[in-house]
Scaffold this motif. Structure first.
Motif, PDB file in Angstrom:
ATOM      1  N   CYS A  18       0.822  -1.214   0.000  1.00 14.12           N
ATOM      2  CA  CYS A  18       0.000   0.000   0.000  1.00 14.12           C
ATOM      3  C   CYS A  18       0.853   1.261   0.000  1.00 14.12           C
ATOM      4  O   CYS A  18       0.521   2.245  -0.666  1.00 14.12           O
ATOM      5  N   ALA A  19       1.953   1.221   0.719  1.00 17.11           N
ATOM      6  CA  ALA A  19       2.857   2.379   0.715  1.00 17.11           C
ATOM      7  C   ALA A  19       3.395   2.624  -0.697  1.00 17.11           C
ATOM      8  O   ALA A  19       3.478   3.774  -1.143  1.00 17.11           O
ATOM      9  N   GLU A  20       3.724   1.548  -1.408  1.00 14.54           N
ATOM     10  CA  GLU A  20       4.208   1.677  -2.788  1.00 14.54           C
ATOM     11  C   GLU A  20       3.117   2.238  -3.703  1.00 14.54           C
ATOM     12  O   GLU A  20       3.381   3.102  -4.550  1.00 14.54           O
ATOM     13  N   THR A  42      -7.158  12.441  -0.662  1.00 14.32           N
ATOM     14  CA  THR A  42      -5.983  11.786  -0.103  1.00 14.32           C
ATOM     15  C   THR A  42      -6.174  10.280   0.001  1.00 14.32           C
ATOM     16  O   THR A  42      -7.298   9.787   0.112  1.00 14.32           O
ATOM     17  N   TRP A  43      -5.050   9.583  -0.055  1.00 12.18           N
ATOM     18  CA  TRP A  43      -4.977   8.155   0.219  1.00 12.18           C
ATOM     19  C   TRP A  43      -4.002   8.003   1.382  1.00 12.18           C
ATOM     20  O   TRP A  43      -2.994   8.696   1.433  1.00 12.18           O
ATOM     21  N   ALA A  44      -4.279   7.080   2.297  1.00 10.86           N
ATOM     22  CA  ALA A  44      -3.386   6.862   3.431  1.00 10.86           C
ATOM     23  C   ALA A  44      -3.359   5.378   3.793  1.00 10.86           C
ATOM     24  O   ALA A  44      -4.408   4.717   3.772  1.00 10.86           O
ATOM     25  N   VAL A  45      -2.186   4.890   4.135  1.00 12.31           N
ATOM     26  CA  VAL A  45      -2.079   3.521   4.633  1.00 12.31           C
ATOM     27  C   VAL A  45      -2.725   3.477   6.014  1.00 12.31           C
ATOM     28  O   VAL A  45      -2.463   4.330   6.863  1.00 12.31           O
ATOM     29  N   ALA A  79      -6.426   2.891 -13.482  1.00 12.68           N
ATOM     30  CA  ALA A  79      -5.445   1.985 -14.085  1.00 12.68           C
ATOM     31  C   ALA A  79      -4.260   1.796 -13.146  1.00 12.68           C
ATOM     32  O   ALA A  79      -3.729   0.683 -13.020  1.00 12.68           O
ATOM     33  N   HIS A  80      -3.842   2.855 -12.487  1.00 13.89           N
ATOM     34  CA  HIS A  80      -2.741   2.761 -11.522  1.00 13.89           C
ATOM     35  C   HIS A  80      -3.118   1.810 -10.387  1.00 13.89           C
ATOM     36  O   HIS A  80      -2.365   0.891 -10.058  1.00 13.89           O
ATOM     37  N   LEU A  81      -4.276   2.019  -9.774  1.00 10.49           N
ATOM     38  CA  LEU A  81      -4.696   1.210  -8.633  1.00 10.49           C
ATOM     39  C   LEU A  81      -4.918  -0.255  -9.000  1.00 10.49           C
ATOM     40  O   LEU A  81      -4.754  -1.148  -8.165  1.00 10.49           O
ATOM     41  N   GLU A  82      -5.282  -0.507 -10.241  1.00 13.37           N
ATOM     42  CA  GLU A  82      -5.573  -1.870 -10.677  1.00 13.37           C
ATOM     43  C   GLU A  82      -4.329  -2.660 -11.073  1.00 13.37           C
ATOM     44  O   GLU A  82      -4.425  -3.830 -11.432  1.00 13.37           O
ATOM     45  N   GLN A  83      -3.149  -2.055 -10.972  1.00 13.79           N
ATOM     46  CA  GLN A  83      -1.905  -2.788 -11.236  1.00 13.79           C
ATOM     47  C   GLN A  83      -1.615  -3.811 -10.139  1.00 13.79           C
ATOM     48  O   GLN A  83      -0.852  -4.741 -10.351  1.00 13.79           O
TER      49      GLN A  83
END
Length: 120
Positions: A18-20, A42-45, A79-83
């Motif tokens: 998730c950090a990556e 925002t996104w946060a771990v 597309a980024h998140l689905e990698q």
């Protein structure tokens, strides 16, 4: 009416996944923040469960959020998140009236919220 998008995405992988995702997704976050009507994005771990990304967005209106969904940066972000392998998610939309402060002038949480007072 303001729109809040809040929720979580769970990913397979180790504690660094998730950090990556967030680190490599920085440009997607910045692009969303530049869109008309974006007040927060925002996104946060998750600090307790590092396999989960917490998501928070705030938009000035329904129209602004719908435009965000229609614009190319949104497709690029997906597309980024689905990698990576998503193993679960729960993201909701909330309509919000006018925001009010959490804390009173004395710096302590308010004793009344939207006309409701804690009894006893």
């Amino acid at each position: 009416m303001r729109i809040i998008v809040a929720g979580w995405l769970r990913y397979a992988g180790d504690e660094s996944t998730c950090a990556e995702i967030i680190t490599t997704g920085r440009d997607h976050i910045l692009a969303a923040r530049e869109e008309k009507g974006c007040l927060a994005y925002t996104w946060a771990v998750d600090p307790i469960d590092p396999g989960v990304i917490q998501v928070y967005e705030e938009w000035e209106s329904e129209k602004d959020l719908l435009q965000h969904f229609a614009d190319p940066p949104y497709a690029d972000m997906r597309a980024h998140l689905e990698q990576w392998e998503i193993t679960g998610f729960g993201v909701q939309l909330y309509g919000a009236g006018m925001p009010e402060a959490v804390y009173a002038d004395d710096g302590w949480p308010r004793k009344e919220i939207f006309g409701v007072t804690l009894e006893g």
